[in-house]
Design a protein around this motif. Structure first.
Motif, mmCIF file in Angstrom:
data_model
loop_
_atom_site.group_PDB
_atom_site.id
_atom_site.type_symbol
_atom_site.label_atom_id
_atom_site.label_comp_id
_atom_site.label_asym_id
_atom_site.label_seq_id
_atom_site.Cartn_x
_atom_site.Cartn_y
_atom_site.Cartn_z
ATOM 1 N N THR A 196 -3.862 -9.283 -2.021
ATOM 2 C CA THR A 196 -5.192 -9.142 -1.268
ATOM 3 C C THR A 196 -5.876 -7.745 -1.232
ATOM 4 O O THR A 196 -6.959 -7.775 -0.937
ATOM 5 C CB THR A 196 -5.182 -9.784 0.086
ATOM 6 N N VAL A 197 -5.049 -6.788 -1.714
ATOM 7 C CA VAL A 197 -5.765 -5.469 -1.561
ATOM 8 C C VAL A 197 -5.778 -4.816 -3.078
ATOM 9 O O VAL A 197 -5.305 -5.266 -3.991
ATOM 10 C CB VAL A 197 -5.065 -4.429 -0.552
ATOM 11 N N SER A 198 -6.533 -3.713 -3.001
ATOM 12 C CA SER A 198 -6.710 -3.194 -4.458
ATOM 13 C C SER A 198 -5.610 -2.602 -4.749
ATOM 14 O O SER A 198 -4.729 -2.146 -3.968
ATOM 15 C CB SER A 198 -8.154 -2.173 -4.407
ATOM 16 N N PRO A 199 -5.597 -2.416 -6.179
ATOM 17 C CA PRO A 199 -4.399 -1.621 -6.643
ATOM 18 C C PRO A 199 -4.384 -0.403 -6.070
ATOM 19 O O PRO A 199 -3.151 0.413 -5.986
ATOM 20 C CB PRO A 199 -4.576 -1.420 -8.258
ATOM 21 N N VAL A 200 -5.434 0.545 -5.857
ATOM 22 C CA VAL A 200 -5.393 1.846 -5.519
ATOM 23 C C VAL A 200 -4.513 1.907 -3.853
ATOM 24 O O VAL A 200 -4.041 2.701 -3.491
ATOM 25 C CB VAL A 200 -6.920 2.609 -5.336
ATOM 26 N N LEU A 201 -5.455 0.923 -3.003
ATOM 27 C CA LEU A 201 -4.879 0.872 -1.616
ATOM 28 C C LEU A 201 -3.408 0.460 -1.545
ATOM 29 O O LEU A 201 -2.577 1.098 -0.708
ATOM 30 C CB LEU A 201 -5.756 -0.235 -1.101
ATOM 31 N N LEU A 202 -3.090 -0.441 -2.633
ATOM 32 C CA LEU A 202 -1.529 -0.731 -2.572
ATOM 33 C C LEU A 202 -0.493 0.503 -3.170
ATOM 34 O O LEU A 202 0.302 0.494 -2.575
ATOM 35 C CB LEU A 202 -1.396 -1.942 -3.698
ATOM 36 N N SER A 203 -1.214 1.383 -4.066
ATOM 37 C CA SER A 203 -0.456 2.731 -4.304
ATOM 38 C C SER A 203 0.081 3.300 -3.028
ATOM 39 O O SER A 203 0.971 3.811 -3.054
ATOM 40 C CB SER A 203 -1.284 3.464 -5.192
ATOM 41 N N PHE A 204 -0.814 3.529 -1.907
ATOM 42 C CA PHE A 204 -0.756 4.205 -0.915
ATOM 43 C C PHE A 204 0.260 3.415 0.101
ATOM 44 O O PHE A 204 0.954 4.364 0.684
ATOM 45 C CB PHE A 204 -2.063 4.523 0.082
ATOM 46 N N MET A 205 0.566 2.215 -0.041
ATOM 47 C CA MET A 205 0.951 1.222 0.605
ATOM 48 C C MET A 205 2.560 1.316 -0.156
ATOM 49 O O MET A 205 3.307 0.656 0.615
ATOM 50 C CB MET A 205 0.627 -0.044 0.883
ATOM 51 N N SER A 206 2.700 2.057 -0.876
ATOM 52 C CA SER A 206 4.083 1.865 -1.794
ATOM 53 C C SER A 206 4.907 3.046 -1.580
ATOM 54 O O SER A 206 5.755 3.347 -2.056
ATOM 55 C CB SER A 206 3.683 1.607 -3.210
ATOM 56 N N GLU A 207 4.426 4.095 -0.744
ATOM 57 C CA GLU A 207 5.009 5.474 -0.735
ATOM 58 C C GLU A 207 5.191 5.630 0.837
ATOM 59 O O GLU A 207 4.548 5.690 1.514
ATOM 60 C CB GLU A 207 4.196 6.719 -1.341
ATOM 61 N N SER A 208 6.640 6.152 1.120
ATOM 62 C CA SER A 208 6.946 6.467 2.518
ATOM 63 C C SER A 208 7.696 7.687 2.597
ATOM 64 O O SER A 208 8.391 8.025 1.901
ATOM 65 C CB SER A 208 7.789 5.249 3.031
ATOM 66 N N ARG A 209 7.227 8.603 3.507
ATOM 67 C CA ARG A 209 7.895 9.865 3.529
ATOM 68 C C ARG A 209 7.297 10.394 4.761
ATOM 69 O O ARG A 209 6.168 10.282 5.309
ATOM 70 C CB ARG A 209 7.372 10.744 2.329
ATOM 71 N N ARG A 210 8.122 11.205 5.421
ATOM 72 C CA ARG A 210 7.586 12.197 6.740
ATOM 73 C C ARG A 210 7.792 13.465 6.427
ATOM 74 O O ARG A 210 8.906 13.805 5.602
ATOM 75 C CB ARG A 210 8.619 11.694 7.859
#
Length: 300
Positions: free
Chosen positions: A248-262
């Motif tokens: 449902t989301v664009s590849p660009v938005l999905l890329s931001f949702m694929s990385e997790s860090r603090r």
């Protein structure tokens, strides 16, 4: 000190954050701001900068920047394709020796860290071309700084927000977020705080030193969207498992949702002496929410 006697400062990429910097610097420096759009010259001049029309994609236009200033803030992003930052490479070809330069990079250089809390000693591990270009820019600038005897500070910056830089339109459209079990940690910095951090790095940054320009909040992406929704009285976004969200989301938005860090900001506070005006995202959203509820703020 007369205006002509002030040290010269050159800003490349004088957009929103650059414009927020100008009031903090114009009494201390004679400021030159590079723009590729001649139509912005009046705006920059009114804000206290001497506009220079040049294009980092066109090396022939950069000759007048050589030896113009000993202090430089590099806010210009890389070009939108390729694995190298050709703009930064073009810039370093004309920079003078013994320069103080602050480069605004991105926390995306680390790639996915699985939600771990990391500091600046973490080795970059870029996962997409956008981040690879930033790593190339950092390496290019480090090599130039060592070769030229210059003082380089690298600010690794996460998502920049402000009252007019919030995902309100995304919320209004009802774009879904990740389900809690799949959600990722994101990091934030208010645009006004980033402007102040850049100024601190100009004065107190150590040579070839990286700093996390991030606030104290450790929020997951869905929590951030919920907090913005609450500030504006909007519904929370729906939550979907990653497999469904990918459809449902664009590849660009999905890329931001694929990385997790603090990200730790200890170095920012102890070495640069920065005291954040908006230490938590909620601090800024509380102010925005009050204005919005009073009917005095309409998001773009």
């Amino acid at each position: 000190m007369s205006k002509l006697a002030r040290p010269r400062l050159l800003i490349l990429g004088c957009g929103d954050v650059g414009m927020r910097m100008l009031p903090l610097l114009r009494g201390r420096f004679r400021i030159f701001a590079v723009t590729s759009q001649a139509a912005r010259s009046d705006e920059l001049r009114a804000a206290g900068a001497v506009p220079i029309v040049a294009d980092l994609d066109q090396p022939a236009t950069l000759a007048r920047l050589a030896r113009l200033a000993r202090y430089i803030v590099h806010l210009a992003p890389p070009q939108p394709d390729g694995l190298r930052d050709c703009r930064t490479r073009n810039l370093t070809a004309i920079l003078p020796d013994a320069t103080t330069l602050v480069y605004v990079s991105t926390t995306g250089v680390y790639g996915d860290c699985g939600g771990a809390l990391i500091d600046e000693t973490r080795r970059p591990n870029p996962r997409n071309a956008r981040a690879l270009r930033r790593v190339d820019a950092e390496a290019t600038l480090r090599a130039w700084a060592r070769r030229s005897g210059s003082r380089l500070s690298i600010l690794r910056v996460p998502g920049i927000y402000a009252a007019d830089r919030l995902p309100v339109e995304r919320l209004q459209k009802g774009t879904p977020a990740l389900a809690p079990q799949d959600d990722v940690y994101t990091n934030h910095i208010h645009a006004d705080d980033l402007a102040r951090i850049i100024v601190a790095a100009l004065y107190r940054g150590s040579p070839c030193r990286a700093y996390h320009a991030v606030d104290d909040s450790h929020m997951k992406m869905g929590e951030y969207f919920d907090a913005v929704a609450d500030a504006f009285g909007l519904p929370h976004p729906s939550r979907l498992p990653r497999g469904e969200l990918e459809q449902t989301v664009s590849p660009v938005l999905l890329s931001f949702m694929s990385e997790s860090r603090r990200l730790s900001n200890t170095r920012l506070k102890t070495e640069l002496g920065v005291r954040l005006r908006y230490a938590q995202v909620d601090d800024a959203l509380a102010q925005v929410g009050q204005i919005a509820r009073a009917g005095n703020f309409v998001p773009d």
